[in-house]
Design a protein around this motif. Structure first.
Motif, PDB file in Angstrom:
ATOM      1  N   VAL A  60       0.839  -1.191   0.000  1.00  0.00           N
ATOM      2  CA  VAL A  60       0.000   0.000   0.000  1.00  0.00           C
ATOM      3  C   VAL A  60       0.874   1.240   0.000  1.00  0.00           C
ATOM      4  CG1 VAL A  60      -1.807   1.256   1.256  1.00  0.00           C
ATOM      5  CG2 VAL A  60      -1.714  -1.223   1.395  1.00  0.00           C
ATOM      6  N   ALA A  61       0.453   2.248  -0.753  1.00  0.00           N
ATOM      7  CA  ALA A  61       1.099   3.559  -0.712  1.00  0.00           C
ATOM      8  C   ALA A  61       0.040   4.572  -0.308  1.00  0.00           C
ATOM      9  CB  ALA A  61       1.681   3.920  -2.071  1.00  0.00           C
ATOM     10  N   LEU A  62       0.365   5.417   0.656  1.00  0.00           N
ATOM     11  CA  LEU A  62      -0.575   6.431   1.129  1.00  0.00           C
ATOM     12  C   LEU A  62      -0.109   7.796   0.644  1.00  0.00           C
ATOM     13  CD1 LEU A  62      -3.057   7.130   2.894  1.00  0.00           C
ATOM     14  CD2 LEU A  62      -1.467   7.386   4.812  1.00  0.00           C
ATOM     15  N   TRP A  63      -0.968   8.472  -0.097  1.00  0.00           N
ATOM     16  CA  TRP A  63      -0.687   9.816  -0.602  1.00  0.00           C
ATOM     17  C   TRP A  63      -1.650  10.790   0.078  1.00  0.00           C
ATOM     18  CZ3 TRP A  63       3.075  11.147  -4.144  1.00  0.00           C
ATOM     19  CH2 TRP A  63       3.703  10.095  -4.810  1.00  0.00           C
ATOM     20  N   GLY A  64      -1.184  12.002   0.306  1.00  0.00           N
ATOM     21  CA  GLY A  64      -2.033  13.016   0.917  1.00  0.00           C
ATOM     22  C   GLY A  64      -1.524  14.410   0.618  1.00  0.00           C
ATOM     23  N   PRO A  65      -2.320  15.390   1.008  1.00  0.00           N
ATOM     24  CA  PRO A  65      -1.934  16.775   0.739  1.00  0.00           C
ATOM     25  C   PRO A  65      -0.947  17.298   1.781  1.00  0.00           C
ATOM     26  CG  PRO A  65      -4.078  16.698   1.791  1.00  0.00           C
ATOM     27  CD  PRO A  65      -3.649  15.274   1.585  1.00  0.00           C
ATOM     28  N   GLU A  66      -0.051  18.159   1.328  1.00  0.00           N
ATOM     29  CA  GLU A  66       0.833  18.891   2.226  1.00  0.00           C
ATOM     30  C   GLU A  66       1.156  20.218   1.549  1.00  0.00           C
ATOM     31  OE1 GLU A  66       4.233  17.506   4.984  1.00  0.00           O
ATOM     32  OE2 GLU A  66       5.161  17.976   3.047  1.00  0.00           O
ATOM     33  N   ASP A  67       0.737  21.306   2.156  1.00  0.00           N
ATOM     34  CA  ASP A  67       0.960  22.644   1.607  1.00  0.00           C
ATOM     35  C   ASP A  67       0.464  22.760   0.174  1.00  0.00           C
ATOM     36  OD1 ASP A  67       2.168  23.465   4.012  1.00  0.00           O
ATOM     37  OD2 ASP A  67       4.122  22.711   3.348  1.00  0.00           O
TER      38      ASP A  67
END
Length: 172
Positions: A60-67
């Motif tokens: 699994v790869a978890l992507w998310g927002p940052e700035d």
């Protein structure tokens, strides 16, 4: 330390996305996505438990927002085992309500409602609708409370077609 295959960045605006690797195809698939992290982590735990029960390996790869940009985060601990049971309040809109007339225990009904919510959110995403308001989210939650899973999947399919996923002349 196990080496993971490279995971592509998800399309669209930054949001929380869990990507699952499919070894048979050597490809990555979106498993869950939401503007909020918690539903994605819950889905990762649930999906991981299912994949492990089949005796398959989970990546699994978890992507998310940052700035305002995409960032790849470490895979949550939930991906290594079943999702922990939460004692706190249920996510907004579910409140642990069983599906009317389903006869299911509240925990199963809540999990199925969360699953239907994820399917609809994925369909909206494929239609190009990423930045949803609280009113939109409440409408999605109302639909998940009213519709069964096959109907939700059909609506999500229509949304993905509306987003042009199958109409761009892409070869498979």
């Amino acid at each position: 330390m196990q080496k993971r295959p490279p995971c592509p960045r998800p399309p669209g605006a930054p949001r929380w996305v869990a990507m699952f690797h499919q070894p048979a195809r050597d490809s990555w698939t979106v498993g869950a996505e939401s503007p909020d992290r918690d539903p994605v982590l819950y889905a990762v735990g649930d999906m991981t438990q299912t994949v492990l029960a089949r005796g398959e390996e989970v990546t699994v790869a978890l992507w998310g927002p940052e700035d305002g940009a995409w960032r790849r985060y470490d895979t949550p601990a939930a991906a290594k085992g079943p999702a922990p049971a939460t004692k706190g309040p249920a996510p907004a809109g579910t409140a642990g309500r069983p599906v009317p007339g389903s006869g299911e225990p509240p925990e199963l009904a809540e999990r199925m409602t969360d699953r239907r919510h994820q399917v609809l959110m994925a369909g909206l995403s494929k239609a190009g609708l990423y930045d949803l308001s609280a009113e939109d989210d409440e409408a999605v939650r109302a639909m998940t409370d009213l519709l069964d899973e096959p109907t939700v999947r059909r609506v999500a399919h229509w949304l993905s077609l509306a987003g042009g996923e199958h109409g761009r002349g892409e070869s498979r």
